[in-house]
Design an enzyme around this catalytic site. Sequence first.
Site, PDB file in Angstrom:
ATOM      1  N   ASP A   1     -20.417 -23.245  29.208  1.00  0.00           N
ATOM      2  CA  ASP A   1     -20.832 -22.074  28.426  1.00  0.00           C
ATOM      3  C   ASP A   1     -20.213 -20.840  29.070  1.00  0.00           C
ATOM      4  OD1 ASP A   1     -22.060 -20.015  27.089  1.00  0.00           O
ATOM      5  OD2 ASP A   1     -24.111 -20.656  27.483  1.00  0.00           O
ATOM      6  N   HIS A   2     -19.103 -20.361  28.489  1.00  0.00           N
ATOM      7  CA  HIS A   2     -18.350 -19.248  29.052  1.00  0.00           C
ATOM      8  C   HIS A   2     -18.067 -18.197  27.988  1.00  0.00           C
ATOM      9  CE1 HIS A   2     -16.542 -20.241  33.164  1.00  0.00           C
ATOM     10  NE2 HIS A   2     -17.429 -21.192  32.934  1.00  0.00           N
TER      11      HIS A   2
ATOM     12  N   GLU B   1     -21.839 -16.125  36.545  1.00  0.00           N
ATOM     13  CA  GLU B   1     -20.688 -15.525  37.218  1.00  0.00           C
ATOM     14  C   GLU B   1     -20.402 -14.153  36.603  1.00  0.00           C
ATOM     15  OE1 GLU B   1     -19.914 -18.342  35.208  1.00  0.00           O
ATOM     16  OE2 GLU B   1     -20.320 -19.896  36.698  1.00  0.00           O
TER      17      GLU B   1
END
Length: 318
Positions: free
Chosen positions: A36-37, A105
């Site tokens: 999932d980005h 991130e």
Amino acid sequence: MRIGYFLSCEEYTPAQLVEQAVAAERAGFEALWISDHFHPWNDEQGQSPFVWSVIGAISQATSLPVTTAVTCPTVRVHPAVIAQAAATASVMLDGRFVLGVGTGEALNEHVLGDAWPSYDVRMEMLEEAVALIRRLWEGDFVTSRGRHYEVSNARIYTRPESPPPIYVSGFGPKAVDDLTRFADGFMSTNPDAEMVSRFKDATGGKPAQAGCKVAWADTREEGVDIAYRLWPNAALPGELSQVLPSVRHFEQASTLVTRDAIAESSVAGPDLDEHLAQLHEYRDAGFDEVYVANMGPHYREMIEAYGRDLLPTLRSDR
């Protein structure tokens, strides 16, 4: 140990991801991970479709369970929205869904201009987000003001019969100790037996999942070239993957990664003994499930070879 296939949204189009999911089920893989980005790690990878749309398509094309690996429900997307998305995914998958979450991130989460918090704050946010998601899955109207998140008269109407499990990603002893407070399961990409044992001992043996990568090719040299071209970021040390804020920064940092470093750390080429040894490493570390991603264009050959030659061997070991 259950063997699944890891779908890399950073590298493949939505159609290719669905194609891989269908081929993986046909080959005998037992479940799916999907990343999932918002961004890929570098421009060479070149993709990043919206994961919830892809999961919807997969739910209509296969009968395999799906785990997000992993969703960050704290900065870029409010946990109430993730609660709705995950509930819908679970309904579409007839309950065969695990919400995998992590602290995220900066690469993906800073895109709305929010500050990127320290690890301690991110973990605090994650724990609060998970609690809110679970409360919303109970089906009542929720009005709540926490330290980080507020909802007003929020209710999830489309829900599965049972709420999905929530597994949490963590690296290192502090993270593992923190996530034991609220995780239904543990997720990692490292075959670290100490961390698996630490989690299981603290949680009474809750399950642990892992993901790993291979670069299938006709030769090991070609496979290493593919891994070096597409995934040099995988060799970056320490906390860089959590704190670097842009694709450009990852590309700059990856210039320090040598081809020899990638060759040393990658499973590349067609030697099934090498592929099998990597899976055994995760099994011996204590993981209950491991998900294998292919790097590069030869995913059809990789999936077919695993289904024909490797998965039967692993099943016979059980």
